[in-house]
Design a protein around this motif. Structure first.
Motif, PDB file in Angstrom:
ATOM      1  N   TRP A   1     -36.167 117.650 -23.677  1.00 31.45           N
ATOM      2  CA  TRP A   1     -34.845 118.277 -24.476  1.00 31.45           C
ATOM      3  C   TRP A   1     -34.110 117.115 -25.570  1.00 31.45           C
ATOM      4  CZ3 TRP A   1     -30.151 116.111 -22.386  1.00 31.45           C
ATOM      5  CH2 TRP A   1     -29.237 116.612 -22.508  1.00 31.45           C
ATOM      6  N   LEU A   2     -34.172 115.848 -24.144  1.00 35.39           N
ATOM      7  CA  LEU A   2     -33.214 114.721 -24.278  1.00 35.39           C
ATOM      8  C   LEU A   2     -33.836 113.938 -25.842  1.00 35.39           C
ATOM      9  CD1 LEU A   2     -31.777 112.913 -22.532  1.00 35.39           C
ATOM     10  CD2 LEU A   2     -33.489 110.651 -22.488  1.00 35.39           C
ATOM     11  N   PHE A   3     -35.041 113.823 -25.479  1.00 30.96           N
ATOM     12  CA  PHE A   3     -35.881 113.295 -27.375  1.00 30.96           C
ATOM     13  C   PHE A   3     -34.870 114.702 -28.841  1.00 30.96           C
ATOM     14  CE2 PHE A   3     -39.305 113.458 -31.218  1.00 30.96           C
ATOM     15  CZ  PHE A   3     -39.076 112.437 -30.820  1.00 30.96           C
ATOM     16  N   LEU A   4     -34.644 115.328 -28.117  1.00 27.74           N
ATOM     17  CA  LEU A   4     -34.580 116.303 -29.293  1.00 27.74           C
ATOM     18  C   LEU A   4     -32.326 116.203 -29.462  1.00 27.74           C
ATOM     19  CD1 LEU A   4     -36.327 119.266 -27.989  1.00 27.74           C
ATOM     20  CD2 LEU A   4     -36.757 118.591 -30.654  1.00 27.74           C
ATOM     21  N   VAL A   5     -32.228 115.894 -28.981  1.00 31.04           N
ATOM     22  CA  VAL A   5     -31.061 116.030 -29.017  1.00 31.04           C
ATOM     23  C   VAL A   5     -30.587 113.960 -28.887  1.00 31.04           C
ATOM     24  CG1 VAL A   5     -29.267 117.793 -27.312  1.00 31.04           C
ATOM     25  CG2 VAL A   5     -30.177 115.634 -26.164  1.00 31.04           C
ATOM     26  N   LYS A   6     -31.507 113.487 -29.145  1.00 31.68           N
ATOM     27  CA  LYS A   6     -31.382 111.699 -29.460  1.00 31.68           C
ATOM     28  C   LYS A   6     -31.459 111.994 -30.643  1.00 31.68           C
ATOM     29  CE  LYS A   6     -31.516 108.157 -25.871  1.00 31.68           C
ATOM     30  NZ  LYS A   6     -32.020 107.724 -24.632  1.00 31.68           N
ATOM     31  N   TYR A   7     -33.120 112.121 -31.248  1.00 31.92           N
ATOM     32  CA  TYR A   7     -33.214 111.984 -32.374  1.00 31.92           C
ATOM     33  C   TYR A   7     -33.503 112.779 -33.713  1.00 31.92           C
ATOM     34  CZ  TYR A   7     -34.832 107.681 -29.674  1.00 31.92           C
ATOM     35  OH  TYR A   7     -34.528 106.898 -28.467  1.00 31.92           O
ATOM     36  N   ILE A   8     -34.347 113.738 -33.136  1.00 31.36           N
ATOM     37  CA  ILE A   8     -34.609 115.374 -33.848  1.00 31.36           C
ATOM     38  C   ILE A   8     -32.770 115.801 -34.371  1.00 31.36           C
ATOM     39  CG2 ILE A   8     -35.935 117.674 -34.335  1.00 31.36           C
ATOM     40  CD1 ILE A   8     -38.171 114.583 -33.993  1.00 31.36           C
ATOM     41  N   ALA A   9     -32.207 116.079 -33.311  1.00 31.92           N
ATOM     42  CA  ALA A   9     -31.255 117.229 -34.371  1.00 31.92           C
ATOM     43  C   ALA A   9     -29.784 115.920 -34.762  1.00 31.92           C
ATOM     44  CB  ALA A   9     -30.489 117.908 -32.726  1.00 31.92           C
ATOM     45  N   PRO A  10     -30.589 115.564 -34.661  1.00 32.03           N
ATOM     46  CA  PRO A  10     -28.666 114.256 -35.389  1.00 32.03           C
ATOM     47  C   PRO A  10     -29.632 114.517 -36.481  1.00 32.03           C
ATOM     48  CG  PRO A  10     -28.563 113.613 -32.488  1.00 32.03           C
ATOM     49  CD  PRO A  10     -29.715 114.470 -32.980  1.00 32.03           C
ATOM     50  N   ILE A  11     -30.222 113.812 -36.239  1.00 27.42           N
ATOM     51  CA  ILE A  11     -30.946 113.512 -37.434  1.00 27.42           C
ATOM     52  C   ILE A  11     -31.679 114.189 -38.853  1.00 27.42           C
ATOM     53  CG2 ILE A  11     -33.509 112.564 -39.163  1.00 27.42           C
ATOM     54  CD1 ILE A  11     -32.976 110.326 -36.275  1.00 27.42           C
ATOM     55  N   ALA A  12     -31.921 115.258 -37.878  1.00 28.07           N
ATOM     56  CA  ALA A  12     -32.414 116.674 -38.981  1.00 28.07           C
ATOM     57  C   ALA A  12     -30.264 117.179 -39.952  1.00 28.07           C
ATOM     58  CB  ALA A  12     -33.379 117.794 -38.277  1.00 28.07           C
ATOM     59  N   ILE A  13     -29.539 117.344 -38.556  1.00 26.41           N
ATOM     60  CA  ILE A  13     -28.277 117.850 -39.034  1.00 26.41           C
ATOM     61  C   ILE A  13     -27.872 116.945 -40.691  1.00 26.41           C
ATOM     62  CG2 ILE A  13     -26.104 118.041 -39.066  1.00 26.41           C
ATOM     63  CD1 ILE A  13     -27.049 119.233 -35.884  1.00 26.41           C
ATOM     64  N   ILE A  14     -28.002 115.366 -40.582  1.00 31.24           N
ATOM     65  CA  ILE A  14     -27.519 114.481 -41.448  1.00 31.24           C
ATOM     66  C   ILE A  14     -27.673 114.591 -42.200  1.00 31.24           C
ATOM     67  CG2 ILE A  14     -27.523 112.414 -41.942  1.00 31.24           C
ATOM     68  CD1 ILE A  14     -26.927 111.541 -38.628  1.00 31.24           C
ATOM     69  N   LEU A  15     -29.924 115.102 -42.373  1.00 26.37           N
ATOM     70  CA  LEU A  15     -30.756 115.063 -43.899  1.00 26.37           C
ATOM     71  C   LEU A  15     -30.041 116.310 -44.453  1.00 26.37           C
ATOM     72  CD1 LEU A  15     -34.393 113.496 -42.525  1.00 26.37           C
ATOM     73  CD2 LEU A  15     -32.529 112.455 -44.158  1.00 26.37           C
ATOM     74  N   ILE A  16     -30.153 117.842 -43.180  1.00 34.90           N
ATOM     75  CA  ILE A  16     -29.508 118.550 -44.348  1.00 34.90           C
ATOM     76  C   ILE A  16     -28.688 118.508 -45.049  1.00 34.90           C
ATOM     77  CG2 ILE A  16     -29.405 121.029 -43.669  1.00 34.90           C
ATOM     78  CD1 ILE A  16     -31.344 120.835 -41.955  1.00 34.90           C
ATOM     79  N   ILE A  17     -27.374 118.187 -44.382  1.00 29.62           N
ATOM     80  CA  ILE A  17     -26.030 117.835 -45.223  1.00 29.62           C
ATOM     81  C   ILE A  17     -26.158 117.088 -46.208  1.00 29.62           C
ATOM     82  CG2 ILE A  17     -23.664 117.005 -44.138  1.00 29.62           C
ATOM     83  CD1 ILE A  17     -23.370 118.707 -41.641  1.00 29.62           C
ATOM     84  N   ALA A  18     -26.683 116.123 -46.131  1.00 32.57           N
ATOM     85  CA  ALA A  18     -26.620 114.781 -47.204  1.00 32.57           C
ATOM     86  C   ALA A  18     -27.576 115.319 -48.080  1.00 32.57           C
ATOM     87  CB  ALA A  18     -27.737 113.508 -46.459  1.00 32.57           C
ATOM     88  N   LYS A  19     -28.804 116.053 -47.789  1.00 35.14           N
ATOM     89  CA  LYS A  19     -29.288 116.884 -49.385  1.00 35.14           C
ATOM     90  C   LYS A  19     -28.034 117.422 -49.989  1.00 35.14           C
ATOM     91  CE  LYS A  19     -32.965 117.625 -51.839  1.00 35.14           C
ATOM     92  NZ  LYS A  19     -32.991 116.565 -52.389  1.00 35.14           N
ATOM     93  N   ALA A  20     -27.672 119.001 -49.370  1.00 34.91           N
ATOM     94  CA  ALA A  20     -26.954 119.697 -49.477  1.00 34.91           C
ATOM     95  C   ALA A  20     -25.936 119.293 -50.448  1.00 34.91           C
ATOM     96  CB  ALA A  20     -26.058 120.876 -48.283  1.00 34.91           C
ATOM     97  N   VAL A  21     -25.476 117.932 -49.965  1.00 35.35           N
ATOM     98  CA  VAL A  21     -24.252 117.406 -50.181  1.00 35.35           C
ATOM     99  C   VAL A  21     -23.858 117.027 -51.778  1.00 35.35           C
ATOM    100  CG1 VAL A  21     -22.178 115.766 -49.919  1.00 35.35           C
ATOM    101  CG2 VAL A  21     -22.769 117.351 -48.621  1.00 35.35           C
ATOM    102  N   ILE A  22     -25.022 116.039 -51.534  1.00 38.91           N
ATOM    103  CA  ILE A  22     -25.573 114.684 -53.084  1.00 38.91           C
ATOM    104  C   ILE A  22     -26.692 115.966 -53.908  1.00 38.91           C
ATOM    105  CG2 ILE A  22     -26.851 112.774 -53.442  1.00 38.91           C
ATOM    106  CD1 ILE A  22     -26.975 112.302 -50.556  1.00 38.91           C
TER     107      ILE A  22
END
Ligand code: PFF
Length: 450
Positions: free
Chosen positions: A429-450
């Motif tokens: 859980w800690l690994f997912l909330v610390k790294y995976i979820a935030p990075i995935a959300i940032i990448l997905i939003i960035a890709k959709a916006v740019i």
């Protein structure tokens, strides 16, 4: 639901699971999932949505609930107090403000769409659709959307019944009703899915929903799937945080969250299987947009034996599911006003209800009088409230909850609130909330916006 956050609480773990499932299961599963899948080419959307639910949604749901459990207040004060405790900047409170904006915008259009369900409930119950052709039913839907006054009546009625319950404090009535009506919704959906699969083109529907075709994956599909995962699990806006604040201290979070997410996904799949076999049978297009359910299901009810009875049940239960979700959208806002402005629950409910009602009018006019008003020539008010809020505001809220829970919250508190049986579960859980979820959300939003 209790009327006050810090001192009162759910009566048991089961009532928490029911209330949180009530928040999660709603129009998102039954109305939105099928048309989002339809608009995004089916299976590719479904798979990405599932991945988002498991690897991003589930851990963030746990994060949001434990933040509420540790903070015990409205989302803004919870974030501020926990940040001060963790010696972080009190600016974290803005996470709560972003969430509140999302809740208000979602509540506004949610009431409009739920209003459609009330109208269709009444029409189905008097057998209005019996013996009508698919063409007539589709045409009827288009005409219905053209009448602002009609839409306004049902929007107003739904907003009223939502705020009425929120103003009263809904603990006893709603908990008891959920006990019966949630399982009933499941049964009716299963019946519909079986009927639709038996009489419609189930092979094509299954293919459409589940045979993975990675060619169809695009950045906009991924952002839609991510947004939908947040929307359907009621994440990123502070709703689950408030439900967590009402959790008795001894109840732990992790197990409940998995059941909630599982039920939520099952309802979405059942709705897909109730709708798509018939879409293909009657040669309707899966890309039906927001009207998909309202066009396809009345066609089914018109054809099937006892159609108007089953249809009436269906719309009744849909309305109930929408009602529990809209209550969960309104509750954090009402709590916020009670705690911040020190006003009564009743007055808070009236203020929240009227504000969302007014914004909702913009949404309902985007189907008729204001259909040409589009931001940047593209987005109607309805679209801004549904897709932009869901796809951007909710994931951003979820990202902030996730980062806070992973990086700032005391790990002793987090571990205790989550109550995992095994150390590896906590570590994952800690690994997912610390790294995976935030990075995935940032990448997905960035890709959709740019
Ligand atoms: N999860 C609800 C649905 O699927 O209809 C909608 C929703 C409720 C979204 C509460 C966000 C929220 F905070």
């Amino acid at each position: 639901m209790p009327s006050k956050s810090p001192k009162e609480s759910w009566s048991s773990k089961k009532s928490f699971i029911l209330a949180a499932t009530g928040a999660a299961v709603g129009l998102g599963n039954i109305w939105k999932f099928p048309y989002m899948a339809g608009d995004n080419g089916g299976s590719a959307f479904v798979i990405i949505y599932l991945i988002c639910v498991v690897f991003i949604g589930l851990p963030i749901m746990m994060a949001e609930i434990i933040l509420g459990k540790c903070g015990c207040k409205n989302p803004i004060d919870t974030m501020k107090n926990l940040a001060i405790e963790a010696k972080a900047t009190p600016m974290w409170r803005y996470t709560g403000w972003i969430g509140s904006l999302s809740l208000l915008l979602i509540l506004s259009f949610y009431s409009v769409v739920s209003g459609w369900s009330i109208f269709y409930l009444l029409k189905t119950s008097v057998g209005f659709f019996n013996n009508k052709t698919p063409y007539e039913i589709t045409e009827y839907w288009n005409t219905f959307l053209q009448s602002p006054l009609n839409l306004l009546i049902w929007h107003s009625l739904f907003m009223f019944i939502t705020m009425y319950v929120v103003a009263k404090g809904v603990k006893n009535g709603l908990e008891k009703a959920s006990n019966i009506l949630m399982p009933a919704l499941f049964v009716v959906l299963i019946l519909l899915a079986i009927y639709s699969s038996a009489t419609g083109d189930s092979k094509k529907a299954l293919n459409f929903l589940f045979s993975f075709d990675y060619h169809k994956i695009t950045p906009s599909l991924i952002i839609d799937a991510l947004g939908h995962a947040f929307f359907t699990l009621a994440l990123g806006a502070g709703c689950m945080l408030v439900y967590g604040a009402y959790l008795p201290k001894k109840v732990t979070v992790s197990g409940s969250v998995v059941s909630i997410a599982f039920l939520d996904v099952m309802v979405a799949f059942l709705s897909g299987m109730a709708i798509f076999p018939l879409v293909f049978k009657y040669n309707l297009t899966p890309q039906g947009g927001p009207g998909l359910m309202f066009e396809v299901l009345p066609i089914t009810f018109a054809q099937m034996p006892f159609g108007s009875i089953i249809g009436t049940f269906f719309f009744l239960l849909l309305l109930f599911a929408a009602w529990t979700s809209s209550i969960s959208l309104a509750e954090p806002l009402v709590l916020l006003l009670i705690e911040k402005a020190k006003i009564s629950r009743k007055i808070s409910a009236i203020i929240v209800g009227c504000t969302a009602w007014v914004i909702g009018i913009g949404s309902l006019l985007s189907f008729n009088l204001w259909s040409d008003y589009k931001l940047f020539g593209k987005w109607t008010i309805f679209y801004i409230n549904t897709d932009l809020t869901t796809n951007f505001l909710l994931p951003i809220g979820g990202l902030l909850f996730s980062v806070f829970a992973g990086w700032k919250l005391s790990q002793i508190k987090a571990r205790e609130a989550l109550g995992f049986q095994k150390e590896w579960q906590y570590k994952s859980w800690l690994f997912l909330v610390k790294y995976i979820a935030p990075i995935a959300i940032i990448l997905i939003i960035a890709k959709a916006v740019i």
